[in-house]
Each structure stands twice: as structure tokens, then as C-alpha cells.
Design an enzyme around this catalytic site. Sequence first.
Site, PDB file in Angstrom:
ATOM      1  N   HIS A  82       0.833  -1.202   0.000  1.00 61.28           N
ATOM      2  CA  HIS A  82       0.000   0.000   0.000  1.00 61.28           C
ATOM      3  C   HIS A  82       0.867   1.251   0.000  1.00 61.28           C
ATOM      4  O   HIS A  82       1.865   1.336   0.712  1.00 61.28           O
ATOM      5  CB  HIS A  82      -0.916   0.040   1.231  1.00 61.28           C
ATOM      6  CG  HIS A  82      -1.849   1.213   1.220  1.00 61.28           C
ATOM      7  ND1 HIS A  82      -3.076   1.175   0.590  1.00 61.28           N
ATOM      8  CD2 HIS A  82      -1.715   2.460   1.723  1.00 61.28           C
ATOM      9  CE1 HIS A  82      -3.663   2.350   0.714  1.00 61.28           C
ATOM     10  NE2 HIS A  82      -2.854   3.150   1.398  1.00 61.28           N
ATOM     11  N   ASP A 161     -15.075   2.235   6.786  1.00 59.95           N
ATOM     12  CA  ASP A 161     -13.996   3.002   6.172  1.00 59.95           C
ATOM     13  C   ASP A 161     -14.434   3.589   4.837  1.00 59.95           C
ATOM     14  O   ASP A 161     -14.077   4.716   4.507  1.00 59.95           O
ATOM     15  CB  ASP A 161     -12.757   2.127   5.970  1.00 59.95           C
ATOM     16  CG  ASP A 161     -11.669   2.872   5.224  1.00 59.95           C
ATOM     17  OD1 ASP A 161     -11.193   3.893   5.759  1.00 59.95           O
ATOM     18  OD2 ASP A 161     -11.316   2.472   4.098  1.00 59.95           O
ATOM     19  N   ARG A 168     -14.184  12.212   4.458  1.00 56.59           N
ATOM     20  CA  ARG A 168     -12.938  12.952   4.696  1.00 56.59           C
ATOM     21  C   ARG A 168     -12.518  13.760   3.470  1.00 56.59           C
ATOM     22  O   ARG A 168     -11.956  14.851   3.570  1.00 56.59           O
ATOM     23  CB  ARG A 168     -11.814  11.987   5.074  1.00 56.59           C
ATOM     24  CG  ARG A 168     -11.917  11.432   6.486  1.00 56.59           C
ATOM     25  CD  ARG A 168     -10.970  10.268   6.686  1.00 56.59           C
ATOM     26  NE  ARG A 168      -9.603  10.625   6.337  1.00 56.59           N
ATOM     27  CZ  ARG A 168      -8.721   9.793   5.787  1.00 56.59           C
ATOM     28  NH1 ARG A 168      -9.068   8.542   5.518  1.00 56.59           N
ATOM     29  NH2 ARG A 168      -7.503  10.198   5.518  1.00 56.59           N
ATOM     30  N   SER A 183      -7.697   4.179   8.453  1.00 56.70           N
ATOM     31  CA  SER A 183      -8.327   3.905   7.169  1.00 56.70           C
ATOM     32  C   SER A 183      -7.551   2.838   6.406  1.00 56.70           C
ATOM     33  O   SER A 183      -8.116   1.841   5.928  1.00 56.70           O
ATOM     34  CB  SER A 183      -8.410   5.189   6.341  1.00 56.70           C
ATOM     35  OG  SER A 183      -8.879   4.919   5.034  1.00 56.70           O
ATOM     36  N   LYS A 187      -8.620  -1.707   6.181  1.00 53.57           N
ATOM     37  CA  LYS A 187      -8.789  -2.479   4.952  1.00 53.57           C
ATOM     38  C   LYS A 187      -7.836  -3.666   4.931  1.00 53.57           C
ATOM     39  O   LYS A 187      -8.195  -4.772   4.494  1.00 53.57           O
ATOM     40  CB  LYS A 187      -8.565  -1.585   3.733  1.00 53.57           C
ATOM     41  CG  LYS A 187      -9.656  -0.557   3.501  1.00 53.57           C
ATOM     42  CD  LYS A 187      -9.527   0.116   2.159  1.00 53.57           C
ATOM     43  CE  LYS A 187      -8.428   1.149   2.104  1.00 53.57           C
ATOM     44  NZ  LYS A 187      -8.787   2.404   2.747  1.00 53.57           N
TER      45      LYS A 187
END
Length: 377
Positions: A82, A161, A168, A183, A187
Site C-alpha cells: 500500500h 472506512d 474525509r 483507514s 482495509k
Amino acid sequence: MQTVELITKKRDGGKFSSEEISWLIENYTHGNIPDYQMAALLMAIYLRGMDERETSDLTLAMARSGEQLRVNTQISPVVDKHSTGGVGDKVTLAVAPLVAACGVAVGKMTGRGLGHTGGTVDKLESVDGFHVELSREDFMRILHDHQIVLAGQSAELAPADGKLYALRDVTGTIESIPLIASSIMSKKLAVGASHLLLDVKFGSGAFMKTIEQARQLAQAMVDIGRAAGLHTVAAITSMEQPLGRAIGNAIELAEAIDILRGNGPADVSELCYHEAAELLLMTGKAANQAEADQMVAQAIQSGAAVKKLTEVIAAQGGNPQQIERPELLPHAPIRVMLTAPQTGYIAAINAEGLGLASMSLAQAASKKVSLLIIVPA
């Protein structure tokens, strides 16, 4: 509990209990708390922050808000990678199929653009017919059959989320370490990979403007991952200028294809190859750095890396010809070459400025404009 009392509590610098956080997430997920109250709460968190325990509780509550795949109980190892986001950041598009081509399964749930940073989901949707919203059954079937899946946020996995992420983006509460960390990690925990590599960006084009902020965010996410039993490693990389030469969904995907063929720009290619090798080392697929580098190079040279991207695109309903022939990808209807008023050298590129410019151009032309940056070698 009363939502307004919890808003006031955080506004005044108080700390939420684990029970209060669970109550907030459960009720927001089920529509019992309106967006306007959650927006106020997000701003209070943005201004007052959260401590390590609160951040961990928030992450776990969001992960538990929907189904949990626990893919590592069925396939092991299975990795995830990520990036916290940047301008021209197409690294995930290259790293995921590259690692899968080296024999390590990749199960990834990725997000859309946030603020001035592009999202992997948006780039994948440049391909005709590509499906990012997958059921639990489809996610696991594709992962089993192809050793890679690139899914978007779904209504089943970490739905809290998904709602907070969108809120957001329109309430000026993006750049908050507790909110970013929870967040991202919610996930990851919902999917349940065995190994996670985090690419935490800092600089002009990133949410974290300084390396100190990036370290804080990296540490927060590593702490959450390790506490949950997820082997987590973070790399801190610069986003002072855009990665590669392309900004925009379709042309960033095209550049990722070039990287997988060994023809990409040096800066982003080197980062992709390094992160792929790191994942091979983390999982024990490679015994040392030299072996990991060799495996990555072989996957590029043999064509296995770009073949794996083509494979997952087809498996998720996309047109594989657009990977084999990137010129078939969508392109902007209006193209204008901007020439420099005088000769000279490029000393720096304002990444955030170009990210915002790309957003403005897209809005002005029905989201079909992209930027191509040509930087002399």
C-alpha cells in the site's frame, strides 16, 4: 450514548473509550449517525488527534464493521502493498503483478483518489469492463486461480472506512495521522494478508509534507499491524516531485505497463523493483537481496510480469487487449503542448501543484484530461 456528547468530548481534548469508538463506528455504518455529525467528529479528531490506543481501537472497529476475508488462512504467504498516495504514483499497478509473477500471492483491496492524489482503483477502471467491486466469493476465487486480485472498496469489507473515506475527502480532514492510519490498516486487516509493505510518502505531493510526519504515520501503522499479528514493514519515500512522467489515470496505467516491460522511467522503475524485491524477502521467497533482485529481473525479462497484469485484468472482466496494446486505453480529447519560454534546466517540479492542475483539467473536460511530464534524461 449521544453523538453530540462524543463530538464535544473530542472537541475539548478528551479521549474516547474503546466502547465509545465501537458505538460510533457501528452506528455510523448502519446509518444511525448522519454525515453532518460524523463530519464534525472528524474535524474534532483532525484538530485534537488520537492516541495510540484510540487509533488502534478505531482501526479494529472499522475492520469489524463488515466481513473479514482472512485470506492468510487459505493461502500463505499472501502479501499486500500500500502507498499513502502521491502524484504520478503508479507503483502498486506494477508491484502487485510483478510479485505475483514471482510466485507470491497478492490480495489487494485498494482505494480511489483522495484529494490531489490519484487512486489505484481509478487507474484500473481506465480498462474497459474492469470490475473492482467483487463479492467475497469472487475475491477468493480470483486469488486462488490467478494468485492476484486487485479489488476496490466493497460494501462488505470495512464498509465504515468506505463511508468515512468519502466524507474525509469533502470535509478537509484528510491529513490526519490517526484517520489515515486507521483507514489504511482497517482495509488490510479486513482482507487478512500475512505480509504488508507500506510505502509512506512525504513531500510536496504527499499528505505528509515532512519526513518527520511520514515517520509518525509509518510507526502508527506498523504498530497497528504488529499488534494484529500482521507482518508489517514500512518504507518512507519522497514525493517532492511526481513519480515517472505521467499524471492521469489511463496514462499512468500505460506507464506501469512500460515498467513491467522494463521500459519505464528510471525513478519509478527502480522504486517498483526495489519494493517487489522487499516483498520477496519478507515472505522468504528469496533468501537474500541478490536472489530477490534476480527473480524480479527474470519476471521482467521473460514477460511474466506484464502477462500477470493482463491475466488479472481479464479475470476481473477487463479488456486484456488494452494491456497488450496500451494505445487502446482512453486518451484526452484535447492535448496541448506547453513549451518553455527559454532554454534551461529543470531544477524542481511542484508535485502538489501538478496534482491540483490535473484535477482541475479533469473537472473542466469531463475527466478525460491527463498530464504528461517530459523530463530530459
